[in-house]
Structure formats: structure tokens, C-alpha cells
Write an enzyme that holds these catalytic residues in place. Sequence first.
Site, PDB file in Angstrom:
ATOM      1  N   SER A 168     -10.112  61.298  16.810  1.00 47.37           N
ATOM      2  CA  SER A 168      -9.247  62.405  17.216  1.00 47.37           C
ATOM      3  C   SER A 168      -8.536  62.948  15.981  1.00 47.37           C
ATOM      4  CB  SER A 168      -8.264  61.951  18.298  1.00 47.37           C
ATOM      5  OG  SER A 168      -7.526  63.044  18.805  1.00 47.37           O
ATOM      6  N   THR A 169      -7.202  62.936  15.964  1.00 45.90           N
ATOM      7  CA  THR A 169      -6.444  63.511  14.854  1.00 45.90           C
ATOM      8  C   THR A 169      -6.847  62.876  13.527  1.00 45.90           C
ATOM      9  OG1 THR A 169      -4.597  63.662  16.403  1.00 45.90           O
ATOM     10  CG2 THR A 169      -4.128  64.118  14.079  1.00 45.90           C
ATOM     11  N   HIS A 194     -12.262  64.714  19.530  1.00 44.22           N
ATOM     12  CA  HIS A 194     -11.478  65.603  20.385  1.00 44.22           C
ATOM     13  C   HIS A 194     -11.381  66.992  19.761  1.00 44.22           C
ATOM     14  CE1 HIS A 194      -9.281  61.808  22.034  1.00 44.22           C
ATOM     15  NE2 HIS A 194     -10.422  62.021  22.647  1.00 44.22           N
ATOM     16  N   MET A 287      -4.487  60.092  17.713  1.00 46.39           N
ATOM     17  CA  MET A 287      -3.314  59.745  18.504  1.00 46.39           C
ATOM     18  C   MET A 287      -3.735  59.377  19.923  1.00 46.39           C
ATOM     19  SD  MET A 287      -1.533  63.447  19.226  1.00 46.39           S
ATOM     20  CE  MET A 287      -2.383  64.767  20.105  1.00 46.39           C
ATOM     21  N   ASP A 290      -7.208  56.886  23.878  1.00 46.38           N
ATOM     22  CA  ASP A 290      -8.581  57.141  24.307  1.00 46.38           C
ATOM     23  C   ASP A 290      -9.562  56.304  23.486  1.00 46.38           C
ATOM     24  OD1 ASP A 290     -10.562  58.353  25.848  1.00 46.38           O
ATOM     25  OD2 ASP A 290     -10.876  59.954  24.383  1.00 46.38           O
TER      26      ASP A 290
END
Length: 355
Positions: A168-169, A194, A287, A290
Amino acid sequence: MPQKTRVLICDDSALMRQVLTKLLGDDPELEVVGAASDPEKAWQMIQRLAPDVMTLDVEMPKMDGVTFLEKLMAHRPMPVVMVSSLTERGADVTMRALEAGAVDFVSKPAMDVAARTAVLGREIREKVKAAATARIRGRRPTRPAAPRPRPSGLGFSATHKVIAIGASTGGTEALMEVLTDMPADSPGIVIVQHMPVGFTASFAERLNGACAINVREARNGDRVQQGRALLAPGDQHMKLQRSGATMSVTLHSTPPVNRFRPSVDVLFHSVAQQMGNNAVGVILTGMGRDGASGLVAMRNAGAHTIAQDEATCVVYGMPRAAFEAGGAERVLPLDKISRGILHALPGSRPTALTR
């Protein structure tokens, strides 16, 4: 009382400055300390106000957002969240911004800005808060048009293996780091990063241009095969499906999981069910949680599992959650993850890697 995160907004649209000021200012943990209409004013405000995080429009007058970001990261590194339009050009420029050092991005609505941006309020606030905790390492050098020397094939015979990666991030640059070190004959790779619709195609193209393996945005029914990496499209879950010796992916628009679609957990659980111990699972920077339960399921099914370590994560959320849940067999720094993957596969010669 905890100190508020101080935010500077830089956007040439007066309406967007107003909307973002309200969305961020409504959060008791955030304080908007200024709103600039162009990079020149933003630079003056940064020096005077010392904000913790800046939101930065991709396209602005006088100096575009990426050029300003590159200058900023060279002279005064700070967490930046880009505000991007949902267009093909917007996606390409956003990818460049992430390469230049932006922590994350949010998508600017194309129509009815005031109403539709309100829906994104939670996302904007969460990403600004995550950015405030991110590790910023200064300007990242722009990658050359020609890819660096690609790792040679390692002579894999275990083509029935699958590598599943979630991020993700900070994941765009982390995935670039990992995938550019994977050999051309790597077992099939399935990835969830994501991202919204439109951005995954641009990201897959950038990866494909830099990697020895073929990288593409997944289509429903695509085969998972040696030398290929499939990236889940924005706003669609991706699952692995096995039929005998044939492996493929299926795409679904079922409800978000952990508030994400695509979700890392959805992919990892399917890999655990379909592949058992014939898989390697990797969770990278990001973050939230998930992927944590999915990595546990993969490990319980006999798969080798790896989590990125805290020191090299931009945001140590997803890897931390996976580690604390017991899903990570190994914890490795980013530059050792590709080697860790290959060590977990039969028939590899890790000394052939570029690192």
C-alpha cells in the site's frame, strides 16, 4: 493533549483549497496552517510555517507539482501527499511524483468537486496522518529511461510455484525495488497494490519497462505463468484459481475488504487455499492491516512468508500487523526481499542476483 499535525495545502484551484481546508480542518488531529495557490507561495509558507505534511496538486501554474516536489525533496525533504486528477495524464504524472518522493496520493474528482470530494474526506485525512509518520529519505533519483541491467535467468524448474505480494503506502517504489531484481524465469507473480482505477495500468507499464519479467495489469482469466507478474486492477479484487497444472486469476467487484478493493487479504486467502505450500507470500510497506490474516493463512498452509522490516518501510502498518498476527516467517529489509523470495524457491541460485 497530543500535538496536531500541521498541514499546508498547495493547489491552484480556490475551490479545492477551500474544500481541502474544511475536510482536513474538521479532524481534531489535524491543523491546516496555510493554503498556497502556487509552488512559489508554498515554498515561502514552508519556510515560515514549518508544516509537518503538505498536500500538493499535480498540475499548477508557474511550476508543475512534480518539478516542485523534486526541488523540495532535494532541499527540504518532507512528507507530501499528491492530489491528482483521474486522467491518463494524471496517472502518469502521479507515478512520477511517487518516484520523486511523494508518500501517497488522492484522486481529485473530475466533476462536482465540492460534493464528491466530501466522500473522499476519510481517505484524505487518513493519508495525511499516515504521511506524518512516514520515513522520508530525501529526493529519490529519477529512474533513467533505459532499465538497469536485468538479472539473468536462474534455471527454475518449479513453475508450479506462485509468488504473492501485497503493498500500500510506499509500495510503488518498494515493488519496483523487488521486481527489478527478479529473474526473467521467475515463477508467476500476483500483486495487489492499493490504487484506484486508471492508476494500476500506468503503474504496470512503468514496472514492465524496468523489469526482466513481464508485468501487466491483470485481466479476468489471465494465466499465472513463469516470467509474468499480474497486478490487480484498481477497484477489483483478484483471486488465484487453480485447475490441475494451470493457474489463472479471476477478478471480482464484490464489496471492499478492510475498506480496500483490491484487497491483499482476498488475494492471499485464495493463494493459501489454491496453492498451499507451493507459494511465497510477501507483505510490503503500507498503512492498515490489509493482508495480515491472509499472510497467516498462507503460512498455516505451508507457504514461505516474508514481511518488510520497519526500518525500510515508508509506513510500517501492514507488515507490523502481519508480523504481530504471526503471519511472517521472516522479516527482511527491502533490498533483501527479492533474495529472500528466491531462497524460498527450489532450484534458485541467489548468487546470480544483481545485489
